[in-house]
Design an enzyme around this catalytic site. Structure first.
Site, PDB file in Angstrom:
ATOM      1  N   ARG A  42       0.808  -1.231   0.000  1.00  0.00           N
ATOM      2  CA  ARG A  42       0.000   0.000   0.000  1.00  0.00           C
ATOM      3  C   ARG A  42       0.840   1.281   0.000  1.00  0.00           C
ATOM      4  O   ARG A  42       0.304   2.372  -0.113  1.00  0.00           O
ATOM      5  CB  ARG A  42      -0.994  -0.005   1.165  1.00  0.00           C
ATOM      6  CG  ARG A  42      -2.028   1.119   1.083  1.00  0.00           C
ATOM      7  CD  ARG A  42      -3.117   1.037   2.149  1.00  0.00           C
ATOM      8  NE  ARG A  42      -2.619   0.544   3.409  1.00  0.00           N
ATOM      9  CZ  ARG A  42      -1.912   1.264   4.289  1.00  0.00           C
ATOM     10  NH1 ARG A  42      -1.662   2.529   4.058  1.00  0.00           N
ATOM     11  NH2 ARG A  42      -1.493   0.720   5.414  1.00  0.00           N
ATOM     12  N   TYR A  96     -15.521  10.844 -19.661  1.00  0.00           N
ATOM     13  CA  TYR A  96     -15.851   9.447 -19.370  1.00  0.00           C
ATOM     14  C   TYR A  96     -16.927   9.401 -18.262  1.00  0.00           C
ATOM     15  O   TYR A  96     -16.839  10.134 -17.278  1.00  0.00           O
ATOM     16  CB  TYR A  96     -14.589   8.698 -18.925  1.00  0.00           C
ATOM     17  CG  TYR A  96     -14.855   7.301 -18.439  1.00  0.00           C
ATOM     18  CD1 TYR A  96     -15.233   6.299 -19.323  1.00  0.00           C
ATOM     19  CD2 TYR A  96     -14.758   6.981 -17.087  1.00  0.00           C
ATOM     20  CE1 TYR A  96     -15.502   5.015 -18.875  1.00  0.00           C
ATOM     21  CE2 TYR A  96     -15.017   5.700 -16.636  1.00  0.00           C
ATOM     22  CZ  TYR A  96     -15.388   4.717 -17.531  1.00  0.00           C
ATOM     23  OH  TYR A  96     -15.653   3.458 -17.071  1.00  0.00           O
ATOM     24  N   ASP A 167      -6.864  12.475 -19.547  1.00  0.00           N
ATOM     25  CA  ASP A 167      -7.171  11.055 -19.562  1.00  0.00           C
ATOM     26  C   ASP A 167      -6.877  10.621 -20.993  1.00  0.00           C
ATOM     27  O   ASP A 167      -7.631  10.918 -21.916  1.00  0.00           O
ATOM     28  CB  ASP A 167      -8.637  10.834 -19.184  1.00  0.00           C
ATOM     29  CG  ASP A 167      -9.032   9.354 -19.197  1.00  0.00           C
ATOM     30  OD1 ASP A 167      -8.322   8.558 -19.839  1.00  0.00           O
ATOM     31  OD2 ASP A 167     -10.066   9.021 -18.589  1.00  0.00           O
ATOM     32  N   LYS A 192      -7.970  -0.907 -20.443  1.00  0.00           N
ATOM     33  CA  LYS A 192      -8.241  -0.837 -21.874  1.00  0.00           C
ATOM     34  C   LYS A 192      -6.998  -1.247 -22.692  1.00  0.00           C
ATOM     35  O   LYS A 192      -6.653  -2.398 -22.690  1.00  0.00           O
ATOM     36  CB  LYS A 192      -8.723   0.572 -22.236  1.00  0.00           C
ATOM     37  CG  LYS A 192      -9.772   1.140 -21.251  1.00  0.00           C
ATOM     38  CD  LYS A 192     -11.075   0.346 -21.230  1.00  0.00           C
ATOM     39  CE  LYS A 192     -11.953   0.687 -20.026  1.00  0.00           C
ATOM     40  NZ  LYS A 192     -12.282   2.096 -19.868  1.00  0.00           N
TER      41      LYS A 192
HETATM   42  C1  LIG Z   1     -12.674   2.827 -18.795  1.00  0.00           C
HETATM   43  C2  LIG Z   1     -12.246   4.212 -18.701  1.00  0.00           C
HETATM   44  C3  LIG Z   1     -11.948   4.788 -17.450  1.00  0.00           C
HETATM   45  C4  LIG Z   1     -12.115   4.046 -16.145  1.00  0.00           C
HETATM   46  O1  LIG Z   1     -11.254   2.955 -16.031  1.00  0.00           O
HETATM   47  P1  LIG Z   1     -11.594   1.690 -15.083  1.00  0.00           P
HETATM   48  O2  LIG Z   1     -10.388   0.826 -15.256  1.00  0.00           O
HETATM   49  O3  LIG Z   1     -12.858   1.085 -15.593  1.00  0.00           O
HETATM   50  O4  LIG Z   1     -11.752   2.192 -13.703  1.00  0.00           O
HETATM   51  C5  LIG Z   1     -11.522   6.105 -17.441  1.00  0.00           C
HETATM   52  N1  LIG Z   1     -11.405   6.817 -18.570  1.00  0.00           N
HETATM   53  C6  LIG Z   1     -11.673   6.300 -19.783  1.00  0.00           C
HETATM   54  C7  LIG Z   1     -11.517   7.149 -20.993  1.00  0.00           C
HETATM   55  C8  LIG Z   1     -12.106   4.981 -19.896  1.00  0.00           C
HETATM   56  O5  LIG Z   1     -12.400   4.482 -21.097  1.00  0.00           O
END
Ligand SMILES: *Cc1c(COP(=O)(O)O)cnc(C)c1O
Length: 384
Positions: A42, A96, A167, A192
């Site tokens: 952690r 998102y 992001d 992703k």
């Molecule tokens: C899926 C996604 C997230 C969140 O990610 P998790 O791993 O599901 O928590 C944030 N931003 C974008 C653009 C995403 O596609």
């Protein structure tokens, strides 16, 4: 070194073992050595966590970073770590869904105020107030694949002493390195493209050490660290990141062109198409246009029928995997958004979002064309 080389070799600890793969150390207790650093999961500092961070920081060309157990953990800790009560943030409006939900349900309670603005640098900067500390964007955006001018935004934000967070999930570090344009903090949903096989959940934040230190101090209280075995799998995935993303991007471009030529497709949203609104900026700041694209089917071809007619492409949420998937944003990411707001963003019931995998492009195009044909015929048969 180039990114395909870094994806394989960065963060590799050859001194520890002659093996070409890093050793997995699942320990949660580490013996004291000469009052050196105290390792603890952690504290986000165990060897396997650090190896992944080194690889990702090398790929994003940042000083350092942190990994978390989900993309939302990375995003929520970035916001919580870098903002304080009384601060104001400008968010891009095509955000998102999970981030949108977090800021409404949590950020507000922390006494942090926020506004939304469009993708243009002027729109984002005009939404800033004296107490604004951060501008938070995505590029390309979901699901319309709009592009933010990263260099332009970073320059304007620096003049006002604002942090810019992106992001960058849709681009992956292979197609875009925001730090090269002066963006301060880069977050990814590793679930992703970074994981890439639809079997890992994690997130990452990459930045300069002083900003990461602030996020780290908060994160120790909240947790959300990744275990060593998952780190090992992340490393395994990252080694093939560049070849996966290059293939996904070239497949997506071929599919975008094919859909563009299909008379039953009214619009295609893909920054790789020269006629797309974000193309000129994307061509400057991206090395590939990514594996995500959206398109709108003509009214004669119900999108729900189209989805049910796909044979190879799987109707599924999430994205970035080696297998191609498709969703209707109105039933997925934008399900909870009021219809008027949705329509204003151009998200209609006929909009399909594709996450293009690494399959053969012709097989994917064949599947899309047959499903379009079948869904349109359905209606003409019913009407005759
Ligand atoms: C899926 C996604 C997230 C969140 O990610 P998790 O791993 O599901 O928590 C944030 N931003 C974008 C653009 C995403 O596609």
């Amino acid at each position: 070194m180039k990114k395909s080389t870094l994806a394989v070799h960065a963060g590799q600890r050859r001194e520890a073992s002659p093996g070409v793969v890093n050793q997995v150390d699942p320990s949660t207790a580490f013996q004291y050595i000469d009052h050196g650093p105290q390792y603890y999961p952690r504290y986000f500092n165990t060897p396997n966590q650090q190896m992944v961070v080194e690889k990702l920081a090398a790929l994003e060309n940042t000083e350092t970073g942190m990994i978390f157990s989900s993309g939302m953990a990375a995003i929520s800790m970035t916001l919580t770590g870098l903002l304080e009560r009384g601060d104001h943030v400008v968010f891009i409006s095509s955000l998102y869904g999970g981030t949108h939900h977090f800021i409404h349900s949590e950020l507000e309670k922390q006494g942090i105020d926020f506004s939304f603005a469009g993708t243009g640098v002027d729109e984002l900067m005009n939404a800033c107030r004296p107490e604004t500390k951060m501008v938070f964007v995505e590029s390309p955006t979901n699901p319309m694949m709009e592009i933010v001018d990263l260099a332009g935004l970073a320059q304007r934000a620096r003049a006002r002493n604002l942090m810019v967070v992106i992001d960058s999930t849709f681009a992956s570090p292979i197609n875009q390195n925001p730090a090269n344009f002066g963006i301060d903090v880069i977050v990814h949903s590793g679930t992703k493209y970074l994981g890439g096989h639809s079997d890992l959940s994690f997130g990452a934040v990459l930045s300069r050490k002083p900003l990461i230190d602030r996020i780290h101090r908060k994160s120790i209280n909240y947790g959300g660290n990744v275990n060593a075995l998952t780190c090992y799998l992340i490393e395994r995935s990252l080694k093939t990141l560049s070849i996966r993303v290059e293939r996904q991007s070239s497949n997506a471009l071929k599919i975008a062109r094919a859909l563009n030529a299909n008379p039953q497709v009214t619009r295609v949203f893909y920054p790789g198409l020269p006629e797309s609104s974000g193309h000129a900026i994307a061509a400057r700041q991206m090395t590939g246009f990514g594996g995500m694209l959206s398109f709108e089917l003509s009214a004669e071809c119900p999108a729900t029928d189209f989805l049910s007619r796909l044979e190879l492409i799987t109707p599924a949420m999430s994205l970035g995997g080696v297998e191609s998937t498709a969703v209707l944003p109105v039933f997925a990411s934008h399900r909870l958004m009021p219809e008027a707001e949705r329509e204003a963003l151009g998200i209609t019931g006929q909009l399909v979002r594709l996450s293009v995998g690494i399959e053969d492009a012709e097989d994917l195009i064949d599947d899309l064309q047959q499903a379009i044909l079948a869904s349109c015929q359905l209606l003409s048969r019913a009407g005759s």
